[in-house]
Write a protein that holds these residues in place. Sequence first.
Motif, PDB file in Angstrom:
ATOM      1  N   GLN A   1       0.827  -1.209   0.000  1.00 53.95           N
ATOM      2  CA  GLN A   1       0.000   0.000   0.000  1.00 53.95           C
ATOM      3  C   GLN A   1       0.863   1.261   0.000  1.00 53.95           C
ATOM      4  OE1 GLN A   1      -2.383  -1.037   3.531  1.00 53.95           O
ATOM      5  NE2 GLN A   1      -4.211  -0.828   2.254  1.00 53.95           N
ATOM      6  N   TYR A   2       1.911   1.232   0.794  1.00 60.59           N
ATOM      7  CA  TYR A   2       2.806   2.390   0.865  1.00 60.59           C
ATOM      8  C   TYR A   2       3.528   2.587  -0.471  1.00 60.59           C
ATOM      9  CZ  TYR A   2       6.790   5.298   2.067  1.00 60.59           C
ATOM     10  OH  TYR A   2       7.729   6.297   2.073  1.00 60.59           O
ATOM     11  N   VAL A   3       3.972   1.501  -1.072  1.00 61.53           N
ATOM     12  CA  VAL A   3       4.675   1.594  -2.360  1.00 61.53           C
ATOM     13  C   VAL A   3       3.759   2.169  -3.423  1.00 61.53           C
ATOM     14  CG1 VAL A   3       5.723   0.244  -4.224  1.00 61.53           C
ATOM     15  CG2 VAL A   3       6.329  -0.241  -1.848  1.00 61.53           C
ATOM     16  N   PHE A   4       2.486   1.736  -3.457  1.00 64.82           N
ATOM     17  CA  PHE A   4       1.533   2.274  -4.430  1.00 64.82           C
ATOM     18  C   PHE A   4       1.332   3.777  -4.225  1.00 64.82           C
ATOM     19  CE2 PHE A   4      -0.614  -2.084  -5.141  1.00 64.82           C
ATOM     20  CZ  PHE A   4       0.202  -2.314  -6.236  1.00 64.82           C
ATOM     21  N   TRP A   5       1.272   4.223  -2.962  1.00 60.69           N
ATOM     22  CA  TRP A   5       1.145   5.663  -2.699  1.00 60.69           C
ATOM     23  C   TRP A   5       2.365   6.410  -3.235  1.00 60.69           C
ATOM     24  CZ3 TRP A   5       4.327   8.908   0.177  1.00 60.69           C
ATOM     25  CH2 TRP A   5       3.846  10.209   0.365  1.00 60.69           C
ATOM     26  N   SER A   6       3.544   5.826  -3.075  1.00 56.20           N
ATOM     27  CA  SER A   6       4.781   6.497  -3.493  1.00 56.20           C
ATOM     28  C   SER A   6       4.879   6.633  -5.009  1.00 56.20           C
ATOM     29  CB  SER A   6       6.006   5.746  -2.965  1.00 56.20           C
ATOM     30  OG  SER A   6       6.137   4.480  -3.592  1.00 56.20           O
ATOM     31  N   TYR A   7       4.056   5.869  -5.762  1.00 55.99           N
ATOM     32  CA  TYR A   7       4.053   5.997  -7.215  1.00 55.99           C
ATOM     33  C   TYR A   7       3.431   7.322  -7.664  1.00 55.99           C
ATOM     34  CZ  TYR A   7       5.242   1.036  -7.747  1.00 55.99           C
ATOM     35  OH  TYR A   7       5.877  -0.177  -7.715  1.00 55.99           O
ATOM     36  N   GLY A   8       2.610   7.923  -6.795  1.00 55.77           N
ATOM     37  CA  GLY A   8       1.922   9.161  -7.158  1.00 55.77           C
ATOM     38  C   GLY A   8       0.668   8.872  -7.967  1.00 55.77           C
ATOM     39  N   SER A   9      -0.313   9.745  -7.843  1.00 54.33           N
ATOM     40  CA  SER A   9      -1.563   9.582  -8.583  1.00 54.33           C
ATOM     41  C   SER A   9      -2.244  10.935  -8.750  1.00 54.33           C
ATOM     42  CB  SER A   9      -2.500   8.619  -7.847  1.00 54.33           C
ATOM     43  OG  SER A   9      -3.755   8.535  -8.510  1.00 54.33           O
ATOM     44  N   LEU A  10      -2.743  11.187  -9.963  1.00 53.57           N
ATOM     45  CA  LEU A  10      -3.448  12.436 -10.247  1.00 53.57           C
ATOM     46  C   LEU A  10      -4.952  12.240 -10.322  1.00 53.57           C
ATOM     47  CD1 LEU A  10      -1.131  13.771 -13.111  1.00 53.57           C
ATOM     48  CD2 LEU A  10      -1.063  14.403 -10.689  1.00 53.57           C
ATOM     49  N   GLY A  11      -5.414  10.988 -10.379  1.00 53.48           N
ATOM     50  CA  GLY A  11      -6.816  10.727 -10.678  1.00 53.48           C
ATOM     51  C   GLY A  11      -7.700  10.369  -9.509  1.00 53.48           C
ATOM     52  N   ASP A  12      -7.193  10.464  -8.299  1.00 56.60           N
ATOM     53  CA  ASP A  12      -7.980  10.025  -7.141  1.00 56.60           C
ATOM     54  C   ASP A  12      -8.649  11.165  -6.381  1.00 56.60           C
ATOM     55  OD1 ASP A  12      -7.251   7.439  -7.672  1.00 56.60           O
ATOM     56  OD2 ASP A  12      -5.533   7.449  -6.317  1.00 56.60           O
ATOM     57  N   LEU A  13      -8.589  12.380  -6.911  1.00 56.40           N
ATOM     58  CA  LEU A  13      -9.092  13.537  -6.161  1.00 56.40           C
ATOM     59  C   LEU A  13     -10.530  13.876  -6.555  1.00 56.40           C
ATOM     60  CD1 LEU A  13      -6.025  13.812  -5.645  1.00 56.40           C
ATOM     61  CD2 LEU A  13      -6.337  16.291  -5.704  1.00 56.40           C
ATOM     62  N   SER A  14     -11.346  14.161  -5.534  1.00 58.61           N
ATOM     63  CA  SER A  14     -12.701  14.656  -5.767  1.00 58.61           C
ATOM     64  C   SER A  14     -12.647  16.154  -6.012  1.00 58.61           C
ATOM     65  CB  SER A  14     -13.577  14.351  -4.546  1.00 58.61           C
ATOM     66  OG  SER A  14     -13.121  15.088  -3.420  1.00 58.61           O
ATOM     67  N   TRP A  15     -13.787  16.739  -6.391  1.00 57.38           N
ATOM     68  CA  TRP A  15     -13.828  18.187  -6.612  1.00 57.38           C
ATOM     69  C   TRP A  15     -13.515  18.958  -5.331  1.00 57.38           C
ATOM     70  CZ3 TRP A  15     -13.194  20.637 -10.853  1.00 57.38           C
ATOM     71  CH2 TRP A  15     -13.628  20.117 -12.075  1.00 57.38           C
ATOM     72  N   ASP A  16     -13.954  18.442  -4.179  1.00 54.97           N
ATOM     73  CA  ASP A  16     -13.650  19.111  -2.901  1.00 54.97           C
ATOM     74  C   ASP A  16     -12.144  19.137  -2.643  1.00 54.97           C
ATOM     75  OD1 ASP A  16     -16.312  19.593  -2.400  1.00 54.97           O
ATOM     76  OD2 ASP A  16     -16.588  17.797  -1.177  1.00 54.97           O
ATOM     77  N   GLU A  17     -11.499  18.012  -2.914  1.00 51.83           N
ATOM     78  CA  GLU A  17     -10.041  17.933  -2.697  1.00 51.83           C
ATOM     79  C   GLU A  17      -9.290  18.810  -3.691  1.00 51.83           C
ATOM     80  OE1 GLU A  17      -9.687  13.369  -0.985  1.00 51.83           O
ATOM     81  OE2 GLU A  17      -9.971  13.708  -3.125  1.00 51.83           O
ATOM     82  N   VAL A  18      -9.771  18.866  -4.928  1.00 53.70           N
ATOM     83  CA  VAL A  18      -9.162  19.754  -5.924  1.00 53.70           C
ATOM     84  C   VAL A  18      -9.282  21.213  -5.475  1.00 53.70           C
ATOM     85  CG1 VAL A  18      -9.329  20.632  -8.293  1.00 53.70           C
ATOM     86  CG2 VAL A  18      -9.496  18.176  -7.854  1.00 53.70           C
ATOM     87  N   GLY A  19     -10.425  21.561  -4.894  1.00 55.95           N
ATOM     88  CA  GLY A  19     -10.634  22.923  -4.404  1.00 55.95           C
ATOM     89  C   GLY A  19      -9.664  23.291  -3.298  1.00 55.95           C
ATOM     90  N   ILE A  20      -9.442  22.374  -2.345  1.00 59.47           N
ATOM     91  CA  ILE A  20      -8.504  22.630  -1.244  1.00 59.47           C
ATOM     92  C   ILE A  20      -7.075  22.755  -1.783  1.00 59.47           C
ATOM     93  CG2 ILE A  20      -7.505  21.672   0.868  1.00 59.47           C
ATOM     94  CD1 ILE A  20     -10.236  20.333   1.366  1.00 59.47           C
TER      95      ILE A  20
END
Length: 343
Positions: A186-205
Motif C-alpha cells: 500500500q505504501y509503495v503504491f502511494w509512493s508511485y503518485g496519482s493524479l486521478g484520485d481527487l474529488s472536486w472538494d479535494e481539488v478545491g482545497i
Amino acid sequence: MLNQRKYTFSIILLFLAVILTGLFNISLGSVNIPISEVISSLLGLEVEKDTWKYIIVNYRLPKAITAIITGSGLAVSGLLMQTLFRNPLAGPYVLGLSSGASLGVAIVFMGASVFGASFAVILLSKWSLVIASSLGSLLVLFAVILASIRLRDTMAILIIGLMFASLTAAIVSVLAYFSPASQLQQYVFWSYGSLGDLSWDEVGILSLFWIVGILISIGSIKNLNSLLLGEQYARSLGTNIKKNRFAIIIATSLLAGSITAFAGPIAFVGLAVPHLIRQIIPSANHITLVPAVIFGGAILMLLCDIIAQIPGSEYSLPINAITSLIGAPVVIWLLVRKRKFNF
C-alpha cells in the motif's frame, strides 16, 4: 526591449499549449472522446453521449486540473529552490518536505505492525493520508524554518534539509522492515503518485494552497532577481535576506507540501522544468521565468499523464515512472553539458 517582446510571445505560446494539451489530456484515455465533444461539455453544450459528459466532469476534468496544479506548483518550487541555493540541481524536495510527508503516510500504512491493528482501522482513509502527509511535511517545515532563523548561511539550510530527509527515510525503512507485505505494498503504491484520485472538494482545497503559494512566489520576484548576484549584493540593494528566505521557504512548502499530500511524491518535474524553460526563454529575469515555468510545468505534467494513461488501453502506468523517464535524462544532460547557469 526586443528580447522582452520575444519572451512575452513565448509565454503566450506556452499558455496556448497548456490549453491544447489539457484538451488532449481530457480527450484521451481508456475511452477516447472527440475533442469537439470535450469542448462542448466544458462550454455547457449538448454532448453526443451522456456517459462522455459524466466521464469528463467527474473524472477527466478534475484529473487535468490536478495535473496542471501539480506540474506548475512543483516547477515554481524548483525554480525558487534553485535560485535560493544558487544550485542548478536543487529541487522542490531538497528541504525534506517529501520525506516528511512519506513518514506521515508510512506511519498510517505501516503503523499497525508497531501500534496494533486497531491503529490502521481508525486511520486508514483518504483524508487520514492527506492529514498525515501534511503533518509530516509541517514537522520538517518547522524545523527548517527554525534553522533559517538561527543560521546566516543559506547552504547550511540545504544541508539540514537533506539530513532531515535521511532521518525520515531511515524511520520509514525501520517501519517497512517490521511491516507485512500487504501494508508495504500500500505504501509503495502511494509512493508511485496519482493524479486521478481527487474529488472536486479535494481539488478545491489543493487549488487554495496553490494560489497562496503562487502569490507569495510572485511577490518575491524582485528579491529573487537580487539573489542571483549573491547574498552580499542583495543586502547592498536593501534586501532583507532572512525575510526573503522565509517567504521562499513558505511558498515552496505550501506548493510542494500540499501537492505531495494530495497527489503523492512526484519526482523530477520541479528539477527539470526550470532548465527546460531556460532553453526556450534564455532569461534570468524572474518576471519572465515564473509565468513561463508555471505554464511549462503544467504542459509537462499533462503530457506525462497522457503517456501514463496509455490512450485506448484499460491499463495505466505510475505517473512517477513517466516523470522520472523524462526528468532523469534532463539531469544527466545538464551534468554532461556543464553549461554556465544563471545562479
